[in-house]
Structures are given as C-alpha cells and as structure tokens.
Design a protein around this motif. Structure first.
Motif, PDB file in Angstrom:
ATOM      1  N   SER A  63     -24.040-107.875  23.933  1.00  0.00           N
ATOM      2  CA  SER A  63     -23.173-107.195  24.894  1.00  0.00           C
ATOM      3  C   SER A  63     -21.766-107.221  24.325  1.00  0.00           C
ATOM      4  O   SER A  63     -21.542-107.747  23.236  1.00  0.00           O
ATOM      5  N   SER A  64     -20.814-106.706  25.088  1.00  0.00           N
ATOM      6  CA  SER A  64     -19.430-106.701  24.615  1.00  0.00           C
ATOM      7  C   SER A  64     -18.898-108.135  24.507  1.00  0.00           C
ATOM      8  O   SER A  64     -18.010-108.412  23.719  1.00  0.00           O
ATOM      9  N   SER A  65     -19.462-109.051  25.295  1.00  0.00           N
ATOM     10  CA  SER A  65     -18.878-110.392  25.296  1.00  0.00           C
ATOM     11  C   SER A  65     -19.832-111.492  24.815  1.00  0.00           C
ATOM     12  O   SER A  65     -19.475-112.664  24.858  1.00  0.00           O
ATOM     13  N   GLY A  66     -21.063-111.170  24.409  1.00  0.00           N
ATOM     14  CA  GLY A  66     -21.953-112.237  23.934  1.00  0.00           C
ATOM     15  C   GLY A  66     -23.240-111.692  23.362  1.00  0.00           C
ATOM     16  O   GLY A  66     -23.466-110.476  23.348  1.00  0.00           O
ATOM     17  N   ASN A  67     -24.066-112.623  22.853  1.00  0.00           N
ATOM     18  CA  ASN A  67     -25.377-112.178  22.405  1.00  0.00           C
ATOM     19  C   ASN A  67     -26.396-113.266  22.666  1.00  0.00           C
ATOM     20  O   ASN A  67     -26.065-114.448  22.798  1.00  0.00           O
ATOM     21  N   TRP A  68     -27.687-112.889  22.695  1.00  0.00           N
ATOM     22  CA  TRP A  68     -28.716-113.798  23.186  1.00  0.00           C
ATOM     23  C   TRP A  68     -30.077-113.278  22.749  1.00  0.00           C
ATOM     24  O   TRP A  68     -30.308-112.071  22.752  1.00  0.00           O
ATOM     25  N   GLN A  69     -30.952-114.215  22.344  1.00  0.00           N
ATOM     26  CA  GLN A  69     -32.301-113.767  22.017  1.00  0.00           C
ATOM     27  C   GLN A  69     -33.218-113.967  23.210  1.00  0.00           C
ATOM     28  O   GLN A  69     -33.243-115.046  23.797  1.00  0.00           O
ATOM     29  N   THR A  70     -33.941-112.939  23.564  1.00  0.00           N
ATOM     30  CA  THR A  70     -34.786-113.050  24.746  1.00  0.00           C
ATOM     31  C   THR A  70     -36.029-112.178  24.613  1.00  0.00           C
ATOM     32  O   THR A  70     -36.219-111.500  23.610  1.00  0.00           O
ATOM     33  N   THR A  71     -36.869-112.234  25.628  1.00  0.00           N
ATOM     34  CA  THR A  71     -38.101-111.442  25.636  1.00  0.00           C
ATOM     35  C   THR A  71     -37.863-110.195  26.471  1.00  0.00           C
ATOM     36  O   THR A  71     -37.327-110.265  27.580  1.00  0.00           O
ATOM     37  N   VAL A  72     -38.268-109.060  25.931  1.00  0.00           N
ATOM     38  CA  VAL A  72     -38.133-107.812  26.672  1.00  0.00           C
ATOM     39  C   VAL A  72     -39.515-107.404  27.149  1.00  0.00           C
ATOM     40  O   VAL A  72     -40.466-107.371  26.365  1.00  0.00           O
ATOM     41  N   TYR A  73     -39.631-107.188  28.437  1.00  0.00           N
ATOM     42  CA  TYR A  73     -40.895-106.763  29.014  1.00  0.00           C
ATOM     43  C   TYR A  73     -40.811-105.273  29.299  1.00  0.00           C
ATOM     44  O   TYR A  73     -40.000-104.840  30.114  1.00  0.00           O
ATOM     45  N   GLY A  74     -41.687-104.510  28.630  1.00  0.00           N
ATOM     46  CA  GLY A  74     -41.778-103.108  28.976  1.00  0.00           C
ATOM     47  C   GLY A  74     -42.778-102.960  30.094  1.00  0.00           C
ATOM     48  O   GLY A  74     -43.930-103.371  29.950  1.00  0.00           O
ATOM     49  N   VAL A  75     -42.332-102.461  31.236  1.00  0.00           N
ATOM     50  CA  VAL A  75     -43.197-102.391  32.410  1.00  0.00           C
ATOM     51  C   VAL A  75     -43.004-101.062  33.116  1.00  0.00           C
ATOM     52  O   VAL A  75     -42.099-100.279  32.771  1.00  0.00           O
ATOM     53  N   ASP A  97     -35.063-115.833  32.069  1.00  0.00           N
ATOM     54  CA  ASP A  97     -34.674-115.451  30.706  1.00  0.00           C
ATOM     55  C   ASP A  97     -35.527-114.261  30.281  1.00  0.00           C
ATOM     56  O   ASP A  97     -36.463-114.399  29.507  1.00  0.00           O
ATOM     57  N   ILE A  98     -35.219-113.112  30.815  1.00  0.00           N
ATOM     58  CA  ILE A  98     -36.104-111.964  30.666  1.00  0.00           C
ATOM     59  C   ILE A  98     -35.301-110.661  30.836  1.00  0.00           C
ATOM     60  O   ILE A  98     -34.287-110.638  31.542  1.00  0.00           O
ATOM     61  N   ILE A  99     -35.750-109.618  30.116  1.00  0.00           N
ATOM     62  CA  ILE A  99     -35.184-108.285  30.367  1.00  0.00           C
ATOM     63  C   ILE A  99     -36.341-107.345  30.665  1.00  0.00           C
ATOM     64  O   ILE A  99     -37.377-107.388  29.993  1.00  0.00           O
ATOM     65  N   LEU A 100     -36.226-106.540  31.707  1.00  0.00           N
ATOM     66  CA  LEU A 100     -37.239-105.531  31.998  1.00  0.00           C
ATOM     67  C   LEU A 100     -36.704-104.163  31.565  1.00  0.00           C
ATOM     68  O   LEU A 100     -35.531-103.853  31.777  1.00  0.00           O
ATOM     69  N   ALA A 101     -37.620-103.373  30.963  1.00  0.00           N
ATOM     70  CA  ALA A 101     -37.246-102.018  30.559  1.00  0.00           C
ATOM     71  C   ALA A 101     -38.465-101.117  30.758  1.00  0.00           C
ATOM     72  O   ALA A 101     -39.577-101.628  30.858  1.00  0.00           O
ATOM     73  N   PRO A 102     -38.314 -99.835  30.810  1.00  0.00           N
ATOM     74  CA  PRO A 102     -39.476 -98.962  30.946  1.00  0.00           C
ATOM     75  C   PRO A 102     -40.452 -99.194  29.791  1.00  0.00           C
ATOM     76  O   PRO A 102     -40.024 -99.356  28.642  1.00  0.00           O
ATOM     77  N   VAL A 103     -41.749 -99.242  30.101  1.00  0.00           N
ATOM     78  CA  VAL A 103     -42.744 -99.605  29.110  1.00  0.00           C
ATOM     79  C   VAL A 103     -42.744 -98.622  27.921  1.00  0.00           C
ATOM     80  O   VAL A 103     -42.893 -99.021  26.761  1.00  0.00           O
ATOM     81  N   THR A 104     -42.520 -97.365  28.232  1.00  0.00           N
ATOM     82  CA  THR A 104     -42.513 -96.347  27.165  1.00  0.00           C
ATOM     83  C   THR A 104     -41.343 -96.557  26.219  1.00  0.00           C
ATOM     84  O   THR A 104     -41.473 -96.417  25.004  1.00  0.00           O
ATOM     85  N   THR A 105     -40.200 -96.925  26.769  1.00  0.00           N
ATOM     86  CA  THR A 105     -39.023 -97.173  25.947  1.00  0.00           C
ATOM     87  C   THR A 105     -39.283 -98.307  24.973  1.00  0.00           C
ATOM     88  O   THR A 105     -38.967 -98.228  23.793  1.00  0.00           O
ATOM     89  N   VAL A 106     -39.898 -99.405  25.510  1.00  0.00           N
ATOM     90  CA  VAL A 106     -40.160-100.567  24.667  1.00  0.00           C
ATOM     91  C   VAL A 106     -41.147-100.197  23.558  1.00  0.00           C
ATOM     92  O   VAL A 106     -40.951-100.533  22.385  1.00  0.00           O
ATOM     93  N   MET A 107     -42.209 -99.464  23.922  1.00  0.00           N
ATOM     94  CA  MET A 107     -43.232 -99.134  22.936  1.00  0.00           C
ATOM     95  C   MET A 107     -42.705 -98.163  21.882  1.00  0.00           C
ATOM     96  O   MET A 107     -42.927 -98.354  20.691  1.00  0.00           O
ATOM     97  N   ASN A 108     -41.959 -97.183  22.334  1.00  0.00           N
ATOM     98  CA  ASN A 108     -41.502 -96.163  21.397  1.00  0.00           C
ATOM     99  C   ASN A 108     -40.306 -96.589  20.571  1.00  0.00           C
ATOM    100  O   ASN A 108     -40.216 -96.290  19.387  1.00  0.00           O
ATOM    101  N   ARG A 109     -39.353 -97.262  21.214  1.00  0.00           N
ATOM    102  CA  ARG A 109     -38.090 -97.506  20.524  1.00  0.00           C
ATOM    103  C   ARG A 109     -37.952 -98.937  19.982  1.00  0.00           C
ATOM    104  O   ARG A 109     -37.149 -99.153  19.093  1.00  0.00           O
ATOM    105  N   LEU A 110     -38.693 -99.907  20.592  1.00  0.00           N
ATOM    106  CA  LEU A 110     -38.494-101.288  20.132  1.00  0.00           C
ATOM    107  C   LEU A 110     -39.677-101.806  19.307  1.00  0.00           C
ATOM    108  O   LEU A 110     -39.520-102.196  18.164  1.00  0.00           O
ATOM    109  N   SER A 111     -40.867-101.797  19.898  1.00  0.00           N
ATOM    110  CA  SER A 111     -41.982-102.427  19.186  1.00  0.00           C
ATOM    111  C   SER A 111     -42.729-101.439  18.295  1.00  0.00           C
ATOM    112  O   SER A 111     -43.329-101.815  17.291  1.00  0.00           O
ATOM    113  N   GLY A 112     -42.733-100.184  18.664  1.00  0.00           N
ATOM    114  CA  GLY A 112     -43.431 -99.187  17.882  1.00  0.00           C
ATOM    115  C   GLY A 112     -44.940 -99.333  17.945  1.00  0.00           C
ATOM    116  O   GLY A 112     -45.667 -98.784  17.129  1.00  0.00           O
TER     117      GLY A 112
END
Lengths: 244, 405
Positions: free
Chosen positions: B113-125, B203-218
């Motif tokens: 982010s603009s003020s920090g960074n963090w490693q976490t798990t992203v759940y595409g749902v 400690d979790i981020i939720l994002a649209p499942v399609t976004t995660v599959m297409n843009r993050l995990s492939g």
C-alpha cells in the motif's frame, strides 16, 4: 450363682512349648459377693480373670456366666457379653486418651445397640455421680489425677449395670491413700449389691474384701471367707487425722 | 454404634492429627482436582473447536480435489487438480438443495500500500462466499456477479491486513498492489480472531475468484468449493446431489472412484469430537492414576493409625466393641478422610478452572458428571484402601491389644 467354673484349664502353646496357666479350677461366685483373687505373678490369676471377663476362652472345663455357657461363645457373642455383663477396671485405668471423662463413660452405652445419644449421656452422668465425680466430667484423662482417672474407669465399668465388676490390680498405680479411697468405693458399690471381683497381689488390699482366693501355679490353694472385712472408710478417717 | 457417632469419632480422630490428615488428604485432593480439571481442559478444547466449526458457516459442505495416484502411490488430498470454476456454478444451478456455492482459488503474495507492505493469502471467491461463511463486513461493500464476470480488481481486506497496510486509517477506496497488480479496496471484514489451529483469520484478502485465477495465480483449477445447503437435516441428500452432479460434470465412469472429496460440517464436528474425546479420556485416565496413588497414601496412614491405637482398640473391645464396631470405626475414618479430600479437591478444581479461564484464557468446561464421578470414586478409594487396615484392627486379640505398649 453368677460365676460357675468347673475343671477349668487353660494351656498356651508357643511353638513347641506349651504352658499350663490354669490346671483345673473350680469356683463359684454368688451375687453380692466381694472376692479377692490373690497370687504371685505367674500364678494364673490374670488368665483366670481374662476368662471370667470373657476376653479369653478356656482350653477345657466349663465356665458359666449367668446362664451363658461362656466357654463356647464366638468373638461377637463374647463382645456383647462383655458389654452388658462385665465391667472392667484396669491397673493403668485404660481410659481413651484425649477423650473427656463423660465420653469415656458413654462409650459402653454406644456399643450397646439402639440407645439414643441423649440417654447415653444421661446414664454416663449418673454413673459419674455415683463414683463421686459430678464435676470435672469434661476433662480429658491427662488433666485428672490417678484417683480421679480410676473413678472415671469405675464409672465406665458401671454404666451398663453389669453383673460383675472385674478389677485387675485396680490400686497398682495409686498411692496408698488413693488406694484406700478406691477400695472404699468398691465397698460402697458392693454394699449396694454389686458383685465385685478384685485381682491383686497386695494383702492390704485383699483385706477389704469378703472372700480371699489364693492361687499358685494355676490352681486354687485356699478359699477363705473373711468374717469381718476392714472398713476402708474407717481407715480413711484415721489417715485424715494422721495428716492433721 | 450409630452413624452419627461413628462420624463424630472419625472427625475427632482426623482433627487430632491435623497436619497428618491434611497431607493424607492432599493425595486425594490432587487426584480429584486433576481428574476434574484435565477433563475440563479436554472438554473446553472440544467446545472451542465445535464453536469454531459452527462459526465457519451454516450447513456448509466442502469439496476438495481428490488424491492423485501414480502407479498405486497415493499422493494425498489436494494433490490433483480436478475442480473447475464451472463446477461451482453447476452445483448452484443443478442441485435444488444447494442455496449458494463458491469456488475458492488461493494464492499468496506480497501486498503493497502507500504506507506499508505485508505478505498474506488472497482468497479468490464469489460474492456468495460471505453468505456461506456467515462473514460480515465492517465497512464498505462486497463485490458483485458483474465484478466476477469482469475480473474486476477489487479487494476486501481482513482486519489484520488492513492494520498492517493502513494502520488506523480507513482503507476503503485506497489503492493496493497485490503481486504488483493494482487493486482498489472496497470493503473491510469484521474481526474474527484466531482459529482453532491458531491461525489468524483476519490475515486474509478476498478478491473475485476470476481476478485471482486470471491475474494472480494463472491456474485453471480451483482449490476448493464451498456450498451451503438449505437444511441441516438434508445434509446427506444434498451431499448425494453434489456427488452426482460432479461425477457427471467430471465424466467419471460408473465403477470408478470420485476424483474429489466431500465433507460437511457435521462430519468435521464428529471428527473433532472423536479426537478431543480420546484426548479427554487419556488426560482423565492419567489423572485417575494419581487418585489411586492418593488412596495408597490413605491406606498407609490408616495402617499407622491402627498400630498407634492398638491399645485403644483393646480398651474398646474390653468394654464391648465387636469386631464389626472397630471395623466400621476405621473404615468410616478413612472414608471421611477421602471424601473430605474429594470435596476439597472439587473446590480446588473449580477455582483452578476458573483461574485458567479468566487469567490464562484457557477454555475449560467442567463436566458435572466428572464431579459426581470423582466424588464417588474418592469415597470408593476410601472404602477400598481403608478396608485392609480396618479389617486388621478388627481382628486384633483384645488381650494382646490391651497389653500393647
């Protein structure tokens, strides 16, 4: 007849050795008698007393106490005879330590089944008053003098109104003045009709009784009536004057 | 002798040797307290796990890909990739008992982010995920079906992630980068604390499942599908429906095994209960041993007491106590001793459990039946270990006992 003993024998076997403590005793004691059983140690007088007191069973012969054939009773039956017909007085008082005089005297009543606590307490108080211990009944044995402890023991022996008061060397642990006091108490109880048997080796004590039985080596060697027993009360009065 | 008299005699004897009685009782106290508390800890763990399982959502069924096997070697759960995004949609469409279904595609990565960074798990749902898990938003909105179709770069943050990235500030509307892909924060989840495994559920981020599959995990495959069912009682039927739809979708021949695994919440609960049940039993049994040791302590002291009071026993017998009277006297004494220990033990167990609960945060659940059991058991210990010394006392010969110095 309260005590009827015929050809009584008692043999102790320790390993291979057998000791004949009693070798054929014949004795009868009637109600209201005051008997002294005398003899040196080893004469068998304690063994005889244990059998009369139903603490022990004879090896041979018969022992009849009241109407019971006490020689053939089991432990449980002997215990209930001791409880209701025998009042023990011991040389070393044998009061239960850290237990008040009153509670000690109550105890035989509690072992008689089905007597309510209130009644037991009442009987114990009466018994203590009878031996001249109206107060100090809430004291424990080691707060009492020897004479007082023996009075508590006598009160305990009397509380179930037994047929026989059985005293084993009752004055053995007391000074001479207190001994005479205790004998005066026995004489008083005997005068009220209680049968008393005292085991002693002291002639001074035996002369307060009405009948003296002498034993040696497990047999009775003499059985004499005393025509005029000494009065312990008179002796006490004399002793008192001597002190003054 | 009457019971009240026996009790009074026993109490007197116990109070006469206070220190000794207390030390003797200590064995029983520790035994009883540890049985109750060990079971309470086990039960506490069970209740906690059950709470967490039911907090996972309502009437939930989980589907994982099956195990891969190569030449007879099973590779373990999730080693195969068989579940597709389609499957979730099919389940929702074709199973009447399924109210909502969501595929999950998991990936992890660095978030900036603009003020920090963090490693976490992203759940595409999918949007229904929040409903299935019964999660709620603290602020902002959830994404929609349209966002799924558009693979929108929108994210919902867990509380912990938000704190790491934005501190106390409101993250809604802020820009973040997940593995260098820009996202807009649209929502913030309510805090849920730690899971039973000690994992921080915030400690979790939720994002649209399609976004995660297409843009993050492939990846073309999803990690898991969660489904919620209309009625708890229809769980088995729903599970059958799900199974047949997936078999059809995966074109599995009649006699071949499933290439996926299904488990519902009830099963998870059963497994957890089974596991914690074994643990509770084990803890209770170990604690029970200390109760037996306490009993041996009582026996020891009673034997000493009988020897010490031999003369008293003789006196009591001379004045007419029967063997049974003496037996009862000592038996009642040892039972009173152990029952007193039991009662104190229960009190100690209670306060320890309370202290653990309120100061250490250790969940304890005192089971009333263990209190009853521990109490009865301590009395039984008194009878069992008191009997031998009492019997010994009752068998004494009165003449020998009177002569004993």
């Amino acid at each position: 007849m309260i005590v009827g003993i015929k050809n009584l024998t008692k043999t102790y076997t320790m390993g291979d050795v057998s000791v004949k403590a009693l070798r054929g005793i014949n004795l009868s004691v009637d109600e209201g008698e005051f008997v002294a059983i005398m003899g040196a140690s080893g004469s068998g007088k304690s063994t005889l007393m244990n059998i009369i007191g139903c603490l022990d069973r004879p090896t041979g012969g018969t022992y009849t106490l009241l109407s019971h054939n006490a020689g053939i009773l089991n432990r449980k039956e002997l215990a209930s005879i001791r409880n209701s017909h025998i009042g023990f007085v011991f040389q070393s008082f044998n009061l239960i330590p850290r237990t008040t005089a009153l509670e000690n005297v109550e105890l035989p009543v509690h072992y008689r089944h089905g007597i309510p606590s209130v009644k037991a307490r009442k009987l114990a108080r009466e018994s203590l008053e009878r031996v001249g211990l109206g107060e100090r009944i809430h004291h424990v044995p080691n707060q009492l003098s020897g004479g007082q402890q023996q009075r508590v023991a006598i009160a305990r022996a009397l509380v179930n109104d037994p047929a026989i008061l059985l005293a084993d060397e009752p004055t053995g642990a007391l000074d001479s003045h207190t001994s005479v006091e205790v004998m005066a108490l026995f004489q008083e109880l005997n005068a009220q009709g209680k049968t008393v048997i005292v085991v002693t080796h002291e002639p001074d004590i035996a002369r307060y009784t009405k009948r003296i039985i002498r034993m040696r080596d497990g047999t009775i060697i003499s059985d004499q009536k005393v025509d005029t027993p000494r009065s312990a009360l008179k002796d006490l009065a004399v002793l008192k004057q001597e002190i003054i | 002798m009457r019971v009240t008299r026996l009790l009074a005699t026993a109490m007197k004897s116990i109070l006469r040797n206070r220190m000794r009685s207390l030390l003797t009782m200590l064995g029983i106290i520790i035994g009883v307290a540890s049985v109750i508390d060990m079971v309470a800890v086990g039960k506490g763990a069970q209740v906690q796990i059950e709470d967490q399982i039911s907090a996972m959502g309502s009437n939930m069924v989980m589907i994982w890909p099956g195990a891969a096997s190569s030449r007879g070697r099973q590779m373990g759960a999730g080693s195969r990739q068989t579940l597709k995004l389609d499957d979730a949609e099919k389940l929702q469409r074709e199973c009447p008992l399924v109210t909502a279904a969501s595929a999950i595609s998991r990936t992890s990565g660095q978030v900036i982010s603009s003020s920090g960074n963090w490693q976490t798990t992203v759940y595409g749902v999918s949007p229904s995920y929040l409903t299935i898990r019964e999660w709620e938003l603290q602020s902002g909105v959830s994404f929609t079906e349209r966002d799924i179709r558009a693979s929108a770069k929108k994210a919902i943050l867990g509380k912990a992630v938000s704190e790491e990235l934005f501190g106390d500030q409101d993250p809604i509307g802020a820009k973040i980068r997940i593995r260098n892909v820009p996202f807009t924060v649209i929502g913030l989840l309510k805090s849920k604390g730690n899971s039973s495994a000690g994992q921080n559920q915030d400690d979790i981020i939720l994002a649209p499942v399609t976004t995660v599959m297409n843009r993050l995990s492939g990846s073309r495959w999803v990690n898991q599908i969660v489904v919620s069912v209309t009625d708890m009682n229809l769980m088995d039927e729903a599970q059958n429906q799900i199974e047949s739809v997936l078999r059809q979708s995966h074109r599995i021949p009649l006699h071949e095994e499933n290439d996926f695994r299904i488990m519902n919440q009830t099963e998870m609960m059963d497994r957890a209960t089974q596991m914690t049940g074994v643990m509770t039993l084990l803890l209770g049994a170990i604690a029970g041993v200390s109760l037996v040791v306490g009993g041996i302590g009582i026996m020891n002291i009673m034997l000493v007491s009988v020897t010490e009071r031999t003369r008293e026993i003789g006196i009591r017998m001379a004045i007419g106590a029967r063997g049974s009277d003496i037996l009862m006297q000592f038996l009642v004494e040892s039972v009173v001793l152990s029952v007193m220990g039991g009662v104190i033990g229960i009190a100690v167990a209670w306060s320890l459990a309370w202290a653990a609960d309120s100061f250490l945060g250790l969940r304890t659940e005192i089971v009333p039946s263990t209190i009853a059991l521990a109490f009865i058991f301590s009395a039984a210990v008194g009878v069992f270990f008191g009997f031998y010394p009492a019997r010994k006392a009752s068998m004494l010969d009165p003449i020998d006992a009177l002569r004993y110095e």
